[in-house]
Design a protein around this motif. Structure first.
Motif: not given
Length: 315
Positions: A16, A19-22, A25, A86, A89, A91, A176, A270
């Protein structure tokens, strides 16, 4: 081995990540990659300098070259895969790839922890018995110290990898974490792993506290020797001898104890992910900086190397 063959032919694991793609991040990912690059270059440079400069052919620097090799391998087993997942895309990680990550990670962490502990003994001999140092820390002893550190880590890594990857895994297989971290993987097992997790916790306690006890005992003896010294110059020399190692020990054991010695109910994923970034990327970057920037011999070797390159380029 049949279990491995059966499982490896089924679905891969899904990492998972952290980092997200915000935008925030993306900035953090860029920072991690910069730290990774510095860690890579810093450890390669330190190994090269120790190998090339005859003045650095001493027990302390031999141990330091092994520490840098472990740090170099540690950053390379997890970060490139995390970055590739990352950026692409995708995972996924294969069953065999996951097993290799677990085995290498446990091996390197165990080896580095023990080596740091045994390096404290080296510092004790250097401060307390300086005249006998070349005899007490001869080539045979140095090879025994590094060999036992590597052997300890390799055996531990192999055992834990084989046991963890022998459990049946079912469901969506979503880990996770940003790499195949053993405790995160065990949550996906189709069977009760609580007994094995207790054994792992006991192993972690031993792997951390055994070397740590060597460090505490060595520095207690060093403190006793320093207090008996009369001159301020001797105090400063003893402090300079030990300060880099103490800083490296604090970073390594601080992060390791935070991750592995907390009760399970105080371990949100986290927190573990952030601590793992510190542990697998930041500490390997800081170690060569700690040992080089605060060390005249290493900086002298670096200056000599740069001068050689400058003279070579002029010809």
């Amino acid at each position: 081995m049949e279990t491995w063959a059966n499982q490896s032919s089924t679905n891969d694991f899904i990492l998972l990540g952290i980092f997200s793609h915000s935008t925030a991040d993306l900035v953090l990912f860029s920072a991690v990659m910069v730290v990774f690059t510095v860690a890579l270059c810093g450890n390669i440079l330190l190994i090269f300098l120790i190998y090339m400069d005859p003045q650095l052919h001493t027990p302390m620097y031999f141990f330091l070259s092994q520490l840098s090799l472990m740090d170099l391998m540690l950053v390379c087993i997890n970060v490139p895969k995390m970055a590739a997942n990352f950026l692409s895309g995708r995972k996924s990680i294969s069953f065999v790839g996951c097993g290799i990550q677990i085995g290498l990670f446990v091996c390197l962490v165990g080896s580095e922890g023990l080596l740091l502990g045994l390096m404290a003994y080296d510092r004790y001999v250097a401060v307390s018995h300086p005249l006998h140092y070349p005899i007490l820390m001869n080539q045979k002893v140095c090879l025994q110290i590094t060999g036992s550190s590597w052997a300890f880590g390799i055996i531990d890594g192999l055992i834990q990898m084989v046991v963890v990857m022998s459990f049946p895994y079912c469901g969506l297989r979503k880990v996770n974490h940003f790499f195949c971290e053993m405790l995160s993987l065990l949550k996906l097992a189709c069977v009760d792993t609580s007994l094995f997790e207790k054994v792992i916790f006991a192993c972690c306690v031993f792997m951390l506290l055994f070397p740590f006890s060597i460090i505490v005992a060595s520095y207690a003896c060093i403190l006793g020797a320093v207090l008996r010294m009369r001159s301020a110059q001797a105090w400063k020399k003893a402090l300079a001898t030990c300060s880099s190692h103490l800083t490296a020990v604090t970073l390594f054991y601080g992060a390791a104890m935070f991750i592995y010695l907390r009760p399970r109910r105080y371990r949100p994923p986290s927190h573990d992910k952030v601590a793992s970034v510190f542990y697998t990327v930041l500490t390997p970057m800081l170690n060569p900086l700690i040992y080089s920037l605060r060390n005249r011999e290493v900086m002298g070797a670096l200056r000599k190397g740069l001068d050689r390159c400058r003279i070579g380029s002029q010809h």
